[in-house]
Design an enzyme around this catalytic site. Structure first.
Site, PDB file in Angstrom:
ATOM      1  N   GLY A 247       1.147  -1.007   0.027  1.00 33.39           N
ATOM      2  CA  GLY A 247       0.136  -0.331  -0.420  1.00 33.39           C
ATOM      3  C   GLY A 247       1.166   1.440  -0.117  1.00 33.39           C
ATOM      4  N   TYR A 327      -8.273   5.028 -12.679  1.00 36.73           N
ATOM      5  CA  TYR A 327      -7.561   6.420 -11.557  1.00 36.73           C
ATOM      6  C   TYR A 327      -7.736   7.571 -12.044  1.00 36.73           C
ATOM      7  CZ  TYR A 327      -7.005   1.979 -10.525  1.00 36.73           C
ATOM      8  OH  TYR A 327      -7.581   0.529 -10.521  1.00 36.73           O
ATOM      9  N   CYS A 352      -9.461   3.822 -29.431  1.00 35.81           N
ATOM     10  CA  CYS A 352     -10.814   4.294 -29.954  1.00 35.81           C
ATOM     11  C   CYS A 352     -11.949   4.645 -29.170  1.00 35.81           C
ATOM     12  CB  CYS A 352     -11.922   2.951 -30.421  1.00 35.81           C
ATOM     13  SG  CYS A 352     -10.774   3.246 -32.617  1.00 35.81           S
ATOM     14  N   GLU A 353     -11.239   6.068 -28.364  1.00 34.41           N
ATOM     15  CA  GLU A 353     -11.700   5.865 -26.933  1.00 34.41           C
ATOM     16  C   GLU A 353     -11.699   7.079 -26.433  1.00 34.41           C
ATOM     17  OE1 GLU A 353     -14.373   4.782 -23.792  1.00 34.41           O
ATOM     18  OE2 GLU A 353     -13.066   2.936 -24.519  1.00 34.41           O
TER      19      GLU A 353
HETATM   20  N1  LLP Z   1      -1.433  -7.110  -0.484  1.00 32.50           N
HETATM   21  C1  LLP Z   1      -2.363  -7.217  -0.932  1.00 32.50           C
HETATM   22  C2  LLP Z   1      -3.258  -8.717  -0.451  1.00 32.50           C
HETATM   23  C3  LLP Z   1      -3.122  -6.870  -2.595  1.00 32.50           C
HETATM   24  O1  LLP Z   1      -4.763  -6.422  -2.524  1.00 32.50           O
HETATM   25  C4  LLP Z   1      -2.546  -5.211  -3.004  1.00 32.50           C
HETATM   26  C5  LLP Z   1      -2.681  -4.728  -4.299  1.00 32.50           C
HETATM   27  C6  LLP Z   1      -0.908  -5.090  -2.395  1.00 32.50           C
HETATM   28  C7  LLP Z   1      -0.609  -6.347  -1.328  1.00 32.50           C
HETATM   29  C8  LLP Z   1       0.138  -4.237  -3.274  1.00 32.50           C
HETATM   30  O2  LLP Z   1      -0.399  -3.074  -2.883  1.00 32.50           O
HETATM   31  P1  LLP Z   1       0.657  -2.413  -3.156  1.00 32.50           P
HETATM   32  O3  LLP Z   1       1.888  -1.858  -2.428  1.00 32.50           O
HETATM   33  O4  LLP Z   1       1.024  -2.533  -4.599  1.00 32.50           O
HETATM   34  O5  LLP Z   1      -0.297  -0.696  -3.481  1.00 32.50           O
HETATM   35  N2  LLP Z   1      -5.057  -1.699 -10.084  1.00 32.50           N
HETATM   36  C9  LLP Z   1      -4.646  -0.581  -8.901  1.00 32.50           C
HETATM   37  C10 LLP Z   1      -3.943  -1.056  -7.521  1.00 32.50           C
HETATM   38  C11 LLP Z   1      -4.499  -2.221  -7.095  1.00 32.50           C
HETATM   39  C12 LLP Z   1      -3.847  -2.737  -5.938  1.00 32.50           C
HETATM   40  C13 LLP Z   1      -4.429  -3.570  -5.472  1.00 32.50           C
HETATM   41  N3  LLP Z   1      -4.098  -5.267  -4.371  1.00 32.50           N
HETATM   42  C14 LLP Z   1      -3.392   0.538 -10.231  1.00 32.50           C
HETATM   43  O6  LLP Z   1      -3.450   0.446 -10.953  1.00 32.50           O
HETATM   44  O7  LLP Z   1      -3.178   1.111  -9.319  1.00 32.50           O
END
Ligand code: LLP
Length: 428
Positions: A247, A327, A352-353
């Protein structure tokens, strides 16, 4: 062309992998390779990864935790860049791997990840997911719901080490699509049901509950939110293992601020020691903060349309970067390898968007057809969400290191696209 020195309004190298610079001819160099040379060989659009800088970062991430808390393991959240080569790179630098589906497990194992350092997630694990996790012998399966409990009980023949994903009831301040730690989330057990689910797991001989997992969201810059999650976990029954998820946010544009990994580790470990104890096993699962800065995307400018706005259209877009359209993520593209007067432009894709825009109102060296344009900080969640809209072929991933470029993932071909199809047309 003379060398470009000093700060440039259109190109902020602090967003690129450390070590990125302009060579004597003013060409952008990543991982010792001129981007122009890499794309001459591999084409555009292309994802470039600075392999050496990513290796150093993966090592530093792991060390930031183990120096403060020896029983720590940094698991790379493979969903952020699910390529066997990238997972393998992080694994070879000592990281474990977080996988969220059978396919990510397949990639992790292909990349050489040690199953004993893999944690298996998912809010909707199928029998096939659970069976694959058990067959591989992963370190922990993270139970998300009671159906996971049923499935593991049915499919396992020996007790399975599990963690329980709980909602710490923390509303992380991030994009609503990336908030996962609140009670209404589809992920994990809502706070009011945790004690019952723990009791249920304890009644199952095939589940061996080691600890708790909480992931509060993605793109978080405020470290107090991670501290709040730790404090929330401490209000529950105590366990020997805590997985705090990922996160941590990163800088996408020059005006962003984000804590570095040292600050993050310092604050998280201090909170763990204060609330949970000094001898627990601590896991974290960074995705974005592991890989985002170490990847860039290189495009070629295809058309420049001047009217009420200046649209600079490149040979990619939402097929290789959904962050903007999903986002509203800001990026800082730059026309590279030459200087000149700046022009405020919108950088758009070829799909095409109307929403296929990579950045709005960005100053670019007055763009011309054929220019090279780079977008930094595309190492996380771009490759993974790339798609075939308009039958675009997904771009290659090229590792750059010490002046050598190596193909990690080749560009898709039209044959790849057709290979899955049956031509059900009547040929008579
Ligand atoms: N652990 C779990 C259980 C997760 O669901 C996620 C991300 C992470 C770790 C890693 O999180 P990070 O460190 O990358 O924030 N598609 C979105 C991001 C979705 C994240 C989903 N889960 C984007 O493109 O920004």
């Amino acid at each position: 062309m003379s060398a470009v020195t000093g700060p440039r309004a259109d190109l902020d190298l602090s967003l690129y992998p450390p070590g990125t610079h302009l060579d004597g001819a003013g060409r952008l160099v990543v991982g010792g390779c001129a981007v122009a040379d890499v794309v001459a060989e591999h084409g555009t659009p292309a994802y470039l990864v600075d392999e050496g800088a990513l290796r150093a970062h993966a090592r530093a991430y792991q060390q930031a935790f183990t120096t403060r808390h020896p029983r720590s393991l940094v698991l790379f959240a493979s969903k952020s860049f699910p390529s066997a080569a990238v997972i393998g790179l992080t694994a070879s630098e000592g990281c474990g791997t977080d996988v969220a589906a059978e396919g990510e497990l397949v990639q992790a194992l292909a990349g050489g990840a040690d199953p004993g350092r893999i944690v298996f997630h998912g809010n909707a694990k199928t029998d096939a997911d659970i069976a694959a996790a058990l067959a591989a012998g992963v370190r922990y399966v993270v139970v998300d719901n009671l159906d996971d409990v049923d499935r593991i009980s049915r499919l396992a023949h020996t007790p399975v080490p599990v963690l329980l994903r709980v909602s710490p009831a923390v509303d992380a301040s991030t994009h609503s699509a990336m908030m996962t730690g609140h009670d209404a989330s589809k992920f994990g057990v809502p706070s009011g049901q945790i004690a019952d689910v723990i009791a249920r797991i304890r009644r199952e001989p095939m589940l061996d509950l080691h600890g708790l997992h909480a992931h509060i969201g993605s793109g978080i810059g405020d470290l107090t939110q991670f501290e709040a999650a730790v404090a929330a976990l401490a209000r529950l029954e105590r366990f020997g293992v805590y997985d705090l998820g990922g996160g941590l946010g990163v800088r996408y544009v020059r005006t962003d601020a984000a804590p570095d990994v040292e600050e993050y580790a310092e604050r998280v470990v201090a909170a763990v020691h204060r609330h949970l104890g000094t001898d627990v096993e601590l896991l974290v699962e960074p995705g974005r903060s592991m890989v985002a800065r170490f990847g860039i995307t290189a495009y070629r400018v295809v058309t420049v349309k001047r009217g009420p706005r200046t649209h600079v259209a490149v040979d990619g877009g939402m097929g290789d970067n959904l962050e903007v359209s999903l986002y509203g993520q800001p990026f800082e593209p730059a026309v590279i390898d030459r200087t000149g007067p700046l022009e405020v432009c919108d950088v758009v894709g070829r799909h095409c968007e109307s929403g296929d825009t990579l950045a709005r109102d960005v100053p670019l060296v007055t763009p011309r057809v054929g220019d090279l344009l780079t977008v930094p900080v595309t190492g996380a969640y771009c490759f993974t969400m790339s798609n075939n809209y308009n039958a675009a072929r997904r771009p290659p991933v090229v590792f750059c290191r010490d002046g050598q470029s190596r193909l990690a993932v080749r560009r898709e071909t039209f044959d790849d696209l057709l290979a899955r199809e049956q031509l059900l047309v009547d040929r008579t």
